[in-house]
Design a protein around this motif. Sequence first.
Motif, PDB file in Angstrom:
ATOM      1  N   ASP A 230       0.810  -1.219   0.000  1.00 31.41           N
ATOM      2  CA  ASP A 230       0.000   0.000   0.000  1.00 31.41           C
ATOM      3  C   ASP A 230       0.843   1.268   0.000  1.00 31.41           C
ATOM      4  O   ASP A 230       0.357   2.336  -0.387  1.00 31.41           O
ATOM      5  CB  ASP A 230      -0.934   0.025   1.216  1.00 31.41           C
ATOM      6  CG  ASP A 230      -2.052  -0.992   1.107  1.00 31.41           C
ATOM      7  OD1 ASP A 230      -2.354  -1.436  -0.024  1.00 31.41           O
ATOM      8  OD2 ASP A 230      -2.636  -1.350   2.147  1.00 31.41           O
ATOM      9  N   HIS A 231       2.097   1.178   0.463  1.00 27.06           N
ATOM     10  CA  HIS A 231       2.948   2.354   0.554  1.00 27.06           C
ATOM     11  C   HIS A 231       3.996   2.392  -0.565  1.00 27.06           C
ATOM     12  O   HIS A 231       4.968   3.134  -0.472  1.00 27.06           O
ATOM     13  CB  HIS A 231       3.613   2.410   1.928  1.00 27.06           C
ATOM     14  CG  HIS A 231       2.628   2.474   3.048  1.00 27.06           C
ATOM     15  ND1 HIS A 231       2.571   1.522   4.048  1.00 27.06           N
ATOM     16  CD2 HIS A 231       1.618   3.341   3.295  1.00 27.06           C
ATOM     17  CE1 HIS A 231       1.592   1.827   4.875  1.00 27.06           C
ATOM     18  NE2 HIS A 231       0.992   2.912   4.445  1.00 27.06           N
TER      19      HIS A 231
ATOM     20  N   ASN B 271       8.385   4.198  -6.779  1.00 26.95           N
ATOM     21  CA  ASN B 271       8.237   5.207  -5.730  1.00 26.95           C
ATOM     22  C   ASN B 271       7.731   4.563  -4.447  1.00 26.95           C
ATOM     23  O   ASN B 271       7.186   3.459  -4.452  1.00 26.95           O
ATOM     24  CB  ASN B 271       7.219   6.271  -6.169  1.00 26.95           C
ATOM     25  CG  ASN B 271       7.361   6.648  -7.627  1.00 26.95           C
ATOM     26  OD1 ASN B 271       8.123   7.522  -7.973  1.00 26.95           O
ATOM     27  ND2 ASN B 271       6.608   5.974  -8.512  1.00 26.95           N
ATOM     28  N   ASP B 272       7.893   5.295  -3.346  1.00 29.33           N
ATOM     29  CA  ASP B 272       7.303   4.838  -2.100  1.00 29.33           C
ATOM     30  C   ASP B 272       6.924   6.023  -1.226  1.00 29.33           C
ATOM     31  O   ASP B 272       7.267   7.178  -1.521  1.00 29.33           O
ATOM     32  CB  ASP B 272       8.235   3.872  -1.348  1.00 29.33           C
ATOM     33  CG  ASP B 272       9.552   4.511  -0.901  1.00 29.33           C
ATOM     34  OD1 ASP B 272       9.718   5.741  -1.031  1.00 29.33           O
ATOM     35  OD2 ASP B 272      10.439   3.776  -0.422  1.00 29.33           O
ATOM     36  N   LEU B 273       6.170   5.726  -0.181  1.00 29.87           N
ATOM     37  CA  LEU B 273       5.760   6.706   0.821  1.00 29.87           C
ATOM     38  C   LEU B 273       6.375   6.303   2.145  1.00 29.87           C
ATOM     39  O   LEU B 273       6.221   5.153   2.576  1.00 29.87           O
ATOM     40  CB  LEU B 273       4.240   6.767   0.934  1.00 29.87           C
ATOM     41  CG  LEU B 273       3.512   7.371  -0.261  1.00 29.87           C
ATOM     42  CD1 LEU B 273       2.076   6.886  -0.311  1.00 29.87           C
ATOM     43  CD2 LEU B 273       3.546   8.887  -0.208  1.00 29.87           C
ATOM     44  N   ILE B 274       7.083   7.225   2.782  1.00 28.00           N
ATOM     45  CA  ILE B 274       7.763   6.914   4.035  1.00 28.00           C
ATOM     46  C   ILE B 274       7.408   7.976   5.076  1.00 28.00           C
ATOM     47  O   ILE B 274       6.746   8.961   4.785  1.00 28.00           O
ATOM     48  CB  ILE B 274       9.294   6.865   3.835  1.00 28.00           C
ATOM     49  CG1 ILE B 274       9.824   8.233   3.369  1.00 28.00           C
ATOM     50  CG2 ILE B 274       9.667   5.773   2.847  1.00 28.00           C
ATOM     51  CD1 ILE B 274      11.342   8.332   3.382  1.00 28.00           C
ATOM     52  N   GLY B 275       7.913   7.760   6.293  1.00 33.43           N
ATOM     53  CA  GLY B 275       7.655   8.687   7.387  1.00 33.43           C
ATOM     54  C   GLY B 275       6.592   8.139   8.315  1.00 33.43           C
ATOM     55  O   GLY B 275       5.859   7.199   7.981  1.00 33.43           O
ATOM     56  N   GLN B 276       6.490   8.741   9.479  1.00 32.25           N
ATOM     57  CA  GLN B 276       5.548   8.263  10.483  1.00 32.25           C
ATOM     58  C   GLN B 276       4.112   8.274   9.967  1.00 32.25           C
ATOM     59  O   GLN B 276       3.309   7.395  10.266  1.00 32.25           O
ATOM     60  CB  GLN B 276       5.643   9.125  11.748  1.00 32.25           C
ATOM     61  CG  GLN B 276       4.821   8.611  12.910  1.00 32.25           C
ATOM     62  CD  GLN B 276       5.086   9.395  14.175  1.00 32.25           C
ATOM     63  OE1 GLN B 276       5.849  10.345  14.185  1.00 32.25           O
ATOM     64  NE2 GLN B 276       4.440   9.002  15.257  1.00 32.25           N
TER      65      GLN B 276
ATOM     66  N   ALA C 251       0.942  12.099   0.132  1.00 31.91           N
ATOM     67  CA  ALA C 251       2.205  12.809   0.357  1.00 31.91           C
ATOM     68  C   ALA C 251       1.962  14.311   0.409  1.00 31.91           C
ATOM     69  O   ALA C 251       1.092  14.837  -0.282  1.00 31.91           O
ATOM     70  CB  ALA C 251       3.197  12.485  -0.763  1.00 31.91           C
ATOM     71  N   ASP C 252       2.730  15.019   1.246  1.00 33.71           N
ATOM     72  CA  ASP C 252       2.667  16.477   1.217  1.00 33.71           C
ATOM     73  C   ASP C 252       3.996  17.095   0.815  1.00 33.71           C
ATOM     74  O   ASP C 252       4.117  18.312   0.739  1.00 33.71           O
ATOM     75  CB  ASP C 252       2.167  17.059   2.541  1.00 33.71           C
ATOM     76  CG  ASP C 252       3.055  16.730   3.729  1.00 33.71           C
ATOM     77  OD1 ASP C 252       4.232  16.365   3.507  1.00 33.71           O
ATOM     78  OD2 ASP C 252       2.584  16.828   4.870  1.00 33.71           O
ATOM     79  N   HIS C 253       4.999  16.286   0.538  1.00 35.67           N
ATOM     80  CA  HIS C 253       6.213  16.749  -0.125  1.00 35.67           C
ATOM     81  C   HIS C 253       6.882  15.569  -0.815  1.00 35.67           C
ATOM     82  O   HIS C 253       6.646  14.417  -0.466  1.00 35.67           O
ATOM     83  CB  HIS C 253       7.169  17.467   0.833  1.00 35.67           C
ATOM     84  CG  HIS C 253       7.635  16.632   1.982  1.00 35.67           C
ATOM     85  ND1 HIS C 253       6.879  16.407   3.097  1.00 35.67           N
ATOM     86  CD2 HIS C 253       8.801  15.974   2.184  1.00 35.67           C
ATOM     87  CE1 HIS C 253       7.551  15.658   3.954  1.00 35.67           C
ATOM     88  NE2 HIS C 253       8.718  15.369   3.421  1.00 35.67           N
ATOM     89  N   VAL C 254       7.672  15.887  -1.834  1.00 33.00           N
ATOM     90  CA  VAL C 254       8.246  14.861  -2.697  1.00 33.00           C
ATOM     91  C   VAL C 254       9.757  14.996  -2.738  1.00 33.00           C
ATOM     92  O   VAL C 254      10.289  16.101  -2.810  1.00 33.00           O
ATOM     93  CB  VAL C 254       7.670  14.973  -4.131  1.00 33.00           C
ATOM     94  CG1 VAL C 254       8.458  14.116  -5.107  1.00 33.00           C
ATOM     95  CG2 VAL C 254       6.215  14.553  -4.148  1.00 33.00           C
TER      96      VAL C 254
END
Length: 249
Positions: free
Chosen positions: A54-55, A73-78, A116-119
Amino acid sequence: MEIREATDDDIDAIRSIAHRSLESTYTDFLDEETVDDAIEQWYGESFADELADDHSLVLVIERDDEVVGFSQNDLIGQRYDTGRILWLHIDPDARGGGTGVRLLVRTREKLLEKGADHVQALVLEDNEGGNEFYQDHGFERAGQRDVEIGDETFTENVYAEGKIGDEGWGAVDELEVDGETVYVSYGEAARGEKSPFYGAYETEEQEELYAWFCGNCDSLDNTMDTMGRIECNVCGNRRKATRWDASYL
């Protein structure tokens, strides 16, 4: 030209494009064994699991029903609010004509849609063309990190563009459409049912909006009604209603 999320049926094409792209661009500093190790490391048996994550986000770009490129691509962070462009590969035979820019633009949009709010964008330090690509399209180098490829360690540049949605994003592409040269501003988008419409200008300075460029069929042939709704006369793509449209209210 179609850009969509990858499926298991695309894995062989993705592996082939990645291998051809690495061989054509990276052989100045990656030997053949390292390239083979990289393909197995990133696009081996575990790649199907990445497609299902999913991420994770893998997009492919098609021309005439043939996959000619992809972004990984991926989505990271808390809160999974940092979108990372890990790799963007275009088949060497399909490069040019804005293919890479279009894939970058859609990748950015999809990361936004996923939360995402920044890339960030990652590219090997020794890949001169890759670094120039991101610098030319609104990204600035924000740091470096080490990445292991096979048994070797390389330096990877980390690029950032700031907050998604800021006006004036730097992706502008010079295209020839219907025999005329226009400058398409991918930072100026109106969401459509099939694909966004982008502002098109006659000059690179973007002094006055000339037309809207349909991201679905690459046409300038469209109409706009008195409420600002756009419809492409070629493919039927339509600008979606917004809260300000009378039909929506």
